[in-house]
Design a protein around this motif. Structure first.
Motif, short mmCIF file in Angstrom:
data_model
loop_
_atom_site.label_atom_id
_atom_site.label_comp_id
_atom_site.label_asym_id
_atom_site.label_seq_id
_atom_site.Cartn_x
_atom_site.Cartn_y
_atom_site.Cartn_z
N LEU A 150 144.98 111.15 57.80
CA LEU A 150 145.19 112.02 56.64
C LEU A 150 146.65 112.06 56.18
O LEU A 150 146.98 112.78 55.23
CB LEU A 150 144.69 113.42 57.00
CG LEU A 150 144.05 114.27 55.90
CD1 LEU A 150 142.99 113.52 55.12
CD2 LEU A 150 143.46 115.53 56.50
N ALA B 130 130.55 113.42 52.27
CA ALA B 130 131.74 112.73 51.80
C ALA B 130 131.30 111.67 50.81
O ALA B 130 130.21 111.15 50.90
CB ALA B 130 132.47 112.09 52.97
N MET C 205 125.97 111.95 55.12
CA MET C 205 126.48 112.79 56.20
C MET C 205 125.42 113.74 56.72
O MET C 205 125.41 114.09 57.88
CB MET C 205 127.68 113.61 55.71
CG MET C 205 128.89 112.77 55.41
SD MET C 205 129.60 112.05 56.88
CE MET C 205 131.26 112.58 56.75
N PRO D 78 132.90 114.77 60.95
CA PRO D 78 131.54 114.59 60.43
C PRO D 78 130.54 115.62 60.94
O PRO D 78 129.68 116.07 60.18
CB PRO D 78 131.15 113.18 60.89
CG PRO D 78 132.09 112.85 61.99
CD PRO D 78 133.34 113.60 61.75
N LEU E 269 144.57 106.00 52.54
CA LEU E 269 144.98 107.11 51.68
C LEU E 269 146.05 106.68 50.69
O LEU E 269 146.04 107.07 49.52
CB LEU E 269 145.50 108.27 52.54
CG LEU E 269 145.92 109.54 51.82
CD1 LEU E 269 144.76 110.12 51.01
CD2 LEU E 269 146.43 110.58 52.80
N ASP F 257 144.46 121.95 56.99
CA ASP F 257 144.88 120.70 57.62
C ASP F 257 146.04 120.93 58.59
O ASP F 257 146.17 120.24 59.58
CB ASP F 257 145.32 119.68 56.57
CG ASP F 257 144.19 119.34 55.61
OD1 ASP F 257 144.47 119.15 54.41
OD2 ASP F 257 143.02 119.27 56.06
N SER G 289 137.81 113.21 50.87
CA SER G 289 136.83 112.35 51.48
C SER G 289 137.25 111.92 52.89
O SER G 289 136.47 111.94 53.83
CB SER G 289 136.65 111.11 50.61
OG SER G 289 135.39 110.59 50.80
N ILE G 290 138.53 111.54 53.01
CA ILE G 290 139.05 111.13 54.31
C ILE G 290 139.05 112.32 55.27
O ILE G 290 138.71 112.19 56.44
CB ILE G 290 140.45 110.49 54.18
CG1 ILE G 290 140.33 109.15 53.44
CG2 ILE G 290 141.10 110.29 55.54
CD1 ILE G 290 141.66 108.49 53.13
N ARG G 291 139.41 113.50 54.75
CA ARG G 291 139.39 114.69 55.60
C ARG G 291 137.98 114.93 56.15
O ARG G 291 137.79 115.19 57.33
CB ARG G 291 139.84 115.93 54.82
CG ARG G 291 139.86 117.20 55.70
CD ARG G 291 139.73 118.46 54.89
NE ARG G 291 140.96 118.82 54.21
CZ ARG G 291 141.05 118.98 52.89
NH1 ARG G 291 139.99 118.78 52.11
NH2 ARG G 291 142.19 119.36 52.34
N LYS G 292 136.99 114.83 55.28
CA LYS G 292 135.63 115.07 55.73
C LYS G 292 135.17 114.03 56.74
O LYS G 292 134.43 114.33 57.67
CB LYS G 292 134.67 115.17 54.54
CG LYS G 292 134.80 116.51 53.82
CD LYS G 292 133.91 116.63 52.61
CE LYS G 292 134.47 115.88 51.43
NZ LYS G 292 133.74 116.22 50.16
N SER G 293 135.65 112.81 56.61
CA SER G 293 135.23 111.78 57.57
C SER G 293 135.91 111.99 58.93
O SER G 293 135.48 111.43 59.93
CB SER G 293 135.46 110.37 57.04
OG SER G 293 136.83 110.13 56.86
N LEU G 294 136.93 112.82 58.98
CA LEU G 294 137.56 113.19 60.25
C LEU G 294 136.68 114.14 61.06
O LEU G 294 136.78 114.18 62.28
CB LEU G 294 138.88 113.94 59.99
CG LEU G 294 140.21 113.22 60.13
CD1 LEU G 294 141.34 114.12 59.65
CD2 LEU G 294 140.47 112.81 61.58
N VAL H 244 140.10 111.28 47.14
CA VAL H 244 140.17 110.37 48.30
C VAL H 244 140.62 111.16 49.53
O VAL H 244 140.05 111.01 50.62
CB VAL H 244 141.13 109.19 48.02
CG1 VAL H 244 141.36 108.37 49.27
CG2 VAL H 244 140.59 108.33 46.89
N TYR H 245 141.63 112.02 49.34
CA TYR H 245 142.13 112.84 50.44
C TYR H 245 141.00 113.68 51.05
O TYR H 245 140.81 113.69 52.27
CB TYR H 245 143.26 113.75 49.93
CG TYR H 245 143.94 114.53 51.03
CD1 TYR H 245 143.46 115.78 51.44
CD2 TYR H 245 145.06 114.01 51.69
CE1 TYR H 245 144.08 116.49 52.47
CE2 TYR H 245 145.68 114.71 52.72
CZ TYR H 245 145.19 115.95 53.09
OH TYR H 245 145.79 116.64 54.11
#
Lengths: 238, 291
Positions: free
Chosen positions: B160, A232, B276, A222, B131, A120, A215-220, A212-213
């Protein structure tokens, strides 16, 4: 080869020894295993910091091992094996349920740079170490997920061209200016590691939910995640 | 809930009252209804929309308390907001968000769904709060962020780290176009910008079509479902009312027809689990501008 240490909330993954930390089937398997270990031990507030000893963060795939196959076909097969088996390492980093930070002690080239960019946050040194996509100089084609990484993580056409097509060895200051790394403020290994530990501790203090972290990272990313076969967890908010 | 005012060629949509303007089904219907009214105005293609709010909040996102007490309303709020955002994306006029208070999560997305964002610099922030409150971010929110924020590092910071983005930082990352001294000055600035855009005299239909083309990837992720949209037409929904209203005011040139086809394709409301793996990789991998 590589070790995983726990320091409070921080997992420290280190590529040990003074060599080039080339990715070879054994090192790939070791790193993957340690990432799986970190994942299984993760809690709220966990953070991963990855670094290495010596002059290199990682100088890419073990091309000598590929050539040692003795034939053209053999070498190609071994290259292919490394490219394919490295994908799960990248996937594991994108899937890791905690913030990840790469502390570049030295040079990061080709798959070594991919490894760094899969984190990240990327910090490098000001005084030493370059980023280098050697493929164009070596006449090696770029794996599809490498190209997708660039599209995902590097924002400008100019930066992508400089890194991928020019065969340039990019130093810290320029890497920051091009938006490839987050920071190159330190003149020593200790400085970089300390800075990443400091960032790590401030991220750990947030006590975020790791699933959750991730999941959000993966949605950044796709497109890249689809290529890495990462799904995700998706439920609409609210 | 929300009021709609016309000032010359400017439409002023205001989320009223001192509350958080949480995007519950009632407020979403109210805003959608206002947009429908705007579309049916004969001079809409020479107009500009300004969206603003009363009080401390632009919008603090979905009504999470309502969703807690009635989980069946979660997909309802999501589909209504998707529909509204698709509506805004195809709106045949420039749109301006005058952000006079905090905009979080779905509220942040609503602000971003406008072409221009003006924001007060004395208070308030844009905040992808998910988050911090342990919610995942829907893929279509992420698609909007990828479209509107150019730098991968800034996208990471917003999504993030749940960064609280002030007007100044918003200018830096390109999500805010102008910062203004106070709430009143923000609205004033939006009005001035709106008047300038009206003066330029763009053809709203062409403008709307271009915006759709630009935001194609966002619309793709918001999704469309022909069977749903035909169900909606039959049930006389507000969405299909504005569809037929729009048809009566345009002439059937080639431009209008392709615009109509585009709008029809988005006209559906959809809530579905997104795998996805089903993503069109080519769309994401080779589309350099938005990745």
């Amino acid at each position: 080869m590589c070790t995983l240490e726990k320091r409070g909330d921080l997992f420290l993954l280190t590529l040990t020894g003074d060599d080039e930390h080339r990715f070879h089937p054994d090192t790939i398997a070791s790193v993957l295993s340690l990432l799986e270990q970190a994942k299984s031990q993760s809690t709220r507030g966990s953070v991963l910091i990855t670094t290495a000893h010596g002059k290199f963060f990682s100088n890419g795939f073990d091309l000598a091992w590929a050539q040692a196959a003795g034939s053209q076909t053999g070498a190609v097969n071994r290259m292919h094996q490394m490219v394919e088996s490295f994908k799960p390492v990248i996937a594991a980093l994108f899937d890791l349920p905690m913030p990840t930070i790469a502390a570049l002690n030295g040079h990061a080239a080709a798959s070594g740079l991919m490894f760094a960019l899969s984190h990240d946050y990327v910090f490098m040194r000001n005084d030493r170490g370059v980023l280098y996509m050697s493929e164009v100089d070596l006449g090696l084609p770029l794996p599809d997920y490498f190209a997708a990484m660039f599209a995902a993580k590097i924002g400008t056409g100019i930066a992508r061209r400089e890194l991928l097509l020019s065969g340039k060895k990019i130093k810290g200051e320029e890497a920051v200016a091009l938006g490839i790394v987050d920071s190159a403020a330190h003149d020593s290994v200790e400085g970089v590691v300390e800075a990443t530990v400091s960032l790590g501790e401030s991220l750990a203090a947030k006590k975020w939910n790791g699933e959750v972290y991730a999941s959000i990272r993966k949605s950044l990313y796709p497109g890249l995640c689809a290529m890495l076969s990462l799904t995700a967890k998706i439920a609409a908010s609210p | 809930m929300c009021t709609l005012e016309k000032r010359g060629q400017l439409f002023l949509l205001k989320l009223t009252g001192d509350g958080e303007h949480r995007l519950n089904p009632t407020l979403l219907d109210s805003i959608t209804s206002a947009i429908t009214q705007i579309r049916s105005d004969p001079s809409s293609s020479q107009s500009v929309l300004i969206t603003t709010s009363d009080g401390k909040f632009f919008s603090n996102g979905y009504d999470l308390a309502l969703a807690e007490s009635n989980p069946s309303l979660r997909p309802v709020m999501d589909s209504k907001l998707r529909s509204l955002v698709a509506d805004l994306i195809s709106l045949p006029m420039p749109t301006i968000a005058a952000v006079t208070g905090h905009a979080s999560a779905a509220g942040f997305v609503l602000a971003m769904s406008h072409d221009y964002v003006l924001m007060r610099r004395d208070r308030g922030f844009l905040y992808m709060s998910e988050l911090d409150i342990e919610l995942v971010i829907p893929p279509w929110f992420a698609a909007m962020i990828r479209m509107k924020i150019g730098s991968p590092a800034a996208r990471r910071d917003v999504m993030l780290t749940a960064e609280k983005v002030t007007a100044e930082r918003g200018l830096e990352i390109g999500i805010v176009d102008f910062s203004c001294g106070s709430a009143a000055e923000t609205v004033e600035g939006a009005v001035k910008l709106g008047e300038e855009l009206v003066r330029r005299g763009v053809d709203g239909h062409v403008y709307g079509g271009m915006r759709e083309a630009l935001l194609k990837q966002v619309l793709h992720t918001i999704g469309s479902n022909e069977s749903v949209s035909s169900r909606m037409r039959n049930s006389g929904s507000k969405l299909c009312q504005c569809w037929s209203g729009w048809l009566t005011i345009c002439d059937f040139t080639n431009k209008s027809l392709s615009f109509a086809r585009g709008f029809g394709g988005i006209g559906g409301i959809l809530w579905y689990q997104l795998d996805m793996n089903a993503f069109d990789e080519d769309l994401d991998v080779y589309d350099d501008e938005s990745d």
